[in-house]
Design an enzyme around this catalytic site. Structure first.
Site, PDB file in Angstrom:
ATOM      1  CD  GLU A  25       2.248  12.559   4.285  1.00  0.00           C
ATOM      2  OE1 GLU A  25       2.111  11.324   4.096  1.00  0.00           O
ATOM      3  OE2 GLU A  25       2.186  13.064   5.411  1.00  0.00           O
ATOM      4  N   PRO A  26       2.786  13.203  -1.909  1.00  0.00           N
ATOM      5  CG  PRO A  26       3.043  14.570  -3.800  1.00  0.00           C
ATOM      6  CD  PRO A  26       2.767  14.628  -2.316  1.00  0.00           C
ATOM      7  N   GLY A  27       4.420  10.503  -3.546  1.00  0.00           N
ATOM      8  CA  GLY A  27       5.716   9.886  -3.800  1.00  0.00           C
ATOM      9  C   GLY A  27       5.736   9.377  -5.231  1.00  0.00           C
ATOM     10  NE  ARG A  28       2.467   4.097  -6.564  1.00  0.00           N
ATOM     11  CZ  ARG A  28       2.890   2.887  -6.161  1.00  0.00           C
ATOM     12  NH1 ARG A  28       3.564   2.131  -6.983  1.00  0.00           N
ATOM     13  NH2 ARG A  28       2.600   2.462  -4.947  1.00  0.00           N
ATOM     14  CE1 TYR A  41       4.268  -4.308  -2.247  1.00  0.00           C
ATOM     15  CE2 TYR A  41       5.637  -3.457  -4.025  1.00  0.00           C
ATOM     16  CZ  TYR A  41       5.321  -3.526  -2.681  1.00  0.00           C
ATOM     17  OH  TYR A  41       6.056  -2.796  -1.790  1.00  0.00           O
ATOM     18  CB  CYS A  63      19.513 -18.938  -6.544  1.00  0.00           C
ATOM     19  SG  CYS A  63      21.042 -18.775  -7.436  1.00  0.00           S
ATOM     20  CD  GLU A  64      13.776 -15.881  -4.013  1.00  0.00           C
ATOM     21  OE1 GLU A  64      12.548 -15.873  -3.850  1.00  0.00           O
ATOM     22  OE2 GLU A  64      14.592 -15.578  -3.124  1.00  0.00           O
ATOM     23  CE1 TYR A 114       7.399   3.847  -1.972  1.00  0.00           C
ATOM     24  CE2 TYR A 114       6.028   4.222  -3.902  1.00  0.00           C
ATOM     25  CZ  TYR A 114       6.345   4.506  -2.596  1.00  0.00           C
ATOM     26  OH  TYR A 114       5.627   5.449  -1.904  1.00  0.00           O
TER      27      TYR A 114
HETATM   28  N1  LLP Z   1       2.666   9.048   3.033  1.00  0.00           N
HETATM   29  C1  LLP Z   1       2.699   7.932   3.778  1.00  0.00           C
HETATM   30  C2  LLP Z   1       2.412   8.029   5.204  1.00  0.00           C
HETATM   31  C3  LLP Z   1       3.002   6.698   3.178  1.00  0.00           C
HETATM   32  O1  LLP Z   1       3.023   5.596   3.925  1.00  0.00           O
HETATM   33  C4  LLP Z   1       3.273   6.642   1.783  1.00  0.00           C
HETATM   34  C5  LLP Z   1       3.599   5.372   1.128  1.00  0.00           C
HETATM   35  C6  LLP Z   1       3.239   7.850   1.059  1.00  0.00           C
HETATM   36  C7  LLP Z   1       2.925   9.032   1.706  1.00  0.00           C
HETATM   37  C8  LLP Z   1       3.530   7.911  -0.408  1.00  0.00           C
HETATM   38  O2  LLP Z   1       2.610   7.207  -1.151  1.00  0.00           O
HETATM   39  P1  LLP Z   1       2.626   7.284  -2.762  1.00  0.00           P
HETATM   40  O3  LLP Z   1       2.218   8.695  -3.138  1.00  0.00           O
HETATM   41  O4  LLP Z   1       3.984   6.977  -3.215  1.00  0.00           O
HETATM   42  O5  LLP Z   1       1.637   6.284  -3.179  1.00  0.00           O
HETATM   43  N2  LLP Z   1       6.456  -0.170  -2.091  1.00  0.00           N
HETATM   44  C9  LLP Z   1       5.115  -0.013  -2.603  1.00  0.00           C
HETATM   45  C10 LLP Z   1       4.482   1.271  -2.153  1.00  0.00           C
HETATM   46  C11 LLP Z   1       4.486   1.444  -0.634  1.00  0.00           C
HETATM   47  C12 LLP Z   1       3.880   2.752  -0.196  1.00  0.00           C
HETATM   48  C13 LLP Z   1       4.093   2.982   1.249  1.00  0.00           C
HETATM   49  N3  LLP Z   1       3.656   4.260   1.745  1.00  0.00           N
HETATM   50  C14 LLP Z   1       5.142  -0.138  -4.121  1.00  0.00           C
HETATM   51  O6  LLP Z   1       6.209  -0.384  -4.683  1.00  0.00           O
HETATM   52  O7  LLP Z   1       4.106  -0.034  -4.767  1.00  0.00           O
END
Ligand code: LLP
Length: 434
Positions: free
Chosen positions: A292-295, A335, A363-364, A392
């Site tokens: 489940e890669p996102g970032r 963060y 305004c902060e 994100y």
């Molecule tokens: N799977 C699950 C169940 C998750 O909760 C997440 C991210 C991912 C996959 C994807 O993770 P990644 O590969 O993107 O690291 N807003 C924060 C990051 C929050 C991540 C939440 N869950 C930021 O801007 O760094």
């Protein structure tokens, strides 16, 4: 005190990014950011489709020796155009809400069968919608959710494939807000309780024990914790198989981090290290691996393009005020995240630098992108780019201070496509009825 200045050249952003200087102007692939700002205004999110595809293919190659599905985490960047781009290449999706399910449906319907549904608080209507869409797997995070899932499956006369998301109690070094794998966190089910729950669930004809899932956090730079978590999952899977369940999928979650600094970063090598760590944890396992890669897929493909409105001094400090703000990109405020900030016009030779806070107009005082940052001297009207903003960024944006959200551009080679128009005053006010 006077503003500190030094003389330095502005280097090319690291090769891990699709943003490079050509003719002294920052480009995304072949497209000039100056021309994009002129055509579409600022603030503006700009993404490289090529890099997103390349990153996806790195995962495909690194895991080619075992059955796997890369389920892109929609929350990182949920733009329909990006979901479509990945869906067409065979990606599945990790969703956390009915809204994200709808996005997958609109972007690439055939991918619904490759959806995993994560999240600690799913609602009945979301479960119903996902059951009707016949998604691959529900990642269940509590006993109550398991009961609700059985109830909804019965009501709709459908069998629900589920995985328990186990909490492996593994520490992964990252920001505390995005660490999830310890027993003190709200996520998952204690791995020690999992076996009993699978046994219980197997008695229901509406629940099909299908997988085991784990996710230990996000922006994790060392791969050892992934191996440790998977080793625990693998031993649970062997126990479950001995108990007579047929576990067909192991979902390793997301979390692989990138380098937000300007240090050299070899994305292909990182994915290989990650794959080696997972394979180590998965020794002897035949089940399909879900990822489940996102970032990692989208962060470095994107930048937030913004124009300098004001450069001012208060006491000893210099402030560069841009037309983008914390409502457009909240990561630094939330963060203390670092984003490289580079001028779009590359200064010639050894140009003057200033040390300044780069901030938005909200305004902060929490509205900052960088504090005490050395940056090329900029003046009102200049364009700067906040790098690594593809993940994100837009998905965590808001209308705070009644600011319309930015437009988004997807670049492919020398083609730029507007994939989301800038919000208007009408959009801002549309839901209000009184
Ligand atoms: N799977 C699950 C169940 C998750 O909760 C997440 C991210 C991912 C996959 C994807 O993770 P990644 O590969 O993107 O690291 N807003 C924060 C990051 C929050 C991540 C939440 N869950 C930021 O801007 O760094």
């Amino acid at each position: 005190m006077k503003t500190k200045t030094s003389r330095q050249t502005t280097p090319q952003p690291s090769a891990a990014r699709p943003f490079t200087y050509k003719d002294r102007t920052l480009h995304c692939d072949q497209v000039s950011l100056t021309s994009l700002a002129e055509t579409h205004g600022t603030p503006l999110y700009v993404y490289s489709a090529t890099q997103i595809s390349e990153r996806f293919q790195l995962f495909e190659q690194a895991f080619q020796d075992r059955p796997h599905t890369v389920c892109y985490a929609v929350k990182a960047n949920s733009s329909l155009a990006i979901l479509r781009l990945l869906g067409r290449q065979g990606a599945g999706f990790d969703i956390v809400s009915g809204g994200e399910l709808e996005r997958v449906r609109r972007a690439h319907k055939p991918a619904l069968k490759k959806v995993v549904f994560s999240g600690v608080g799913k609602q009945a209507w979301e479960i119903d919608d996902a059951l009707e869409a016949n998604i691959l797997q529900f990642n269940v995070e509590s006993e109550q959710e398991l009961d609700l899932l059985a109830q909804r499956a019965q009501a709709l006369n459908r069998r629900a494939r589920f995985a328990l998301r186990v909490n492996p109690d593994v520490f992964a070094e990252t920001h505390p807000y995005i660490s999830t794998g310890l027993s003190e966190h709200k996520f998952g089910i204690d791995i020690k309780a999992a076996r009993g729950l699978y046994r219980r669930a197997a008695r229901s004809k509406w629940l099909e024990p299908y997988g085991v899932s784990v996710h230990i956090g996000s922006q994790i730079r060392k791969v050892a914790p992934f191996a440790a978590a998977l080793a625990r999952v693998t031993s649970l899977v062997s126990e479950l198989c001995r108990d007579g369940h047929s576990i067909r999928a192991i979902d390793a979650g997301g979390g692989l981090g990138i380098d937000y600094s300007d240090a050299p970063f070899d994305a292909a090598h990182q994915v290989q290290l990650y794959a080696a760590a997972l394979n180590k944890g998965l020794v002897g396992e035949q089940a399909r691996l879900l990822l489940e890669p996102g970032r990692f897929l989208v962060a470095q493909a994107g930048a937030l393009l913004t124009r300098v409105l004001v450069v001012k001094k208060n006491g000893s400090k210099t402030f560069v005020i841009t037309d983008a703000a914390m409502n457009d990109l909240i990561r630094p405020a939330l963060y203390h995240a670092h984003h490289e900030i580079v001028p779009v016009r590359q200064p010639i030779g050894k140009a003057a630098q200033i040390t300044a806070d780069i901030v938005g107009p909200v305004c902060e005082s929490g509205d900052f992108f960088a504090r005490d940052r050395a940056i090329a001297q900029v003046k009102p009207g200049d364009l700067v780019a906040l790098l690594d903003a593809g993940a994100y960024g837009m998905t965590q944006s808001s209308n705070y201070n009644s600011r319309p959200r930015p437009a988004e551009i997807l670049v492919e080679g020398d083609q730029a496509t507007l994939i989301r128009r800038r919000e208007t005053m009408r959009d801002l006010l549309a839901p209000e009825i009184l």
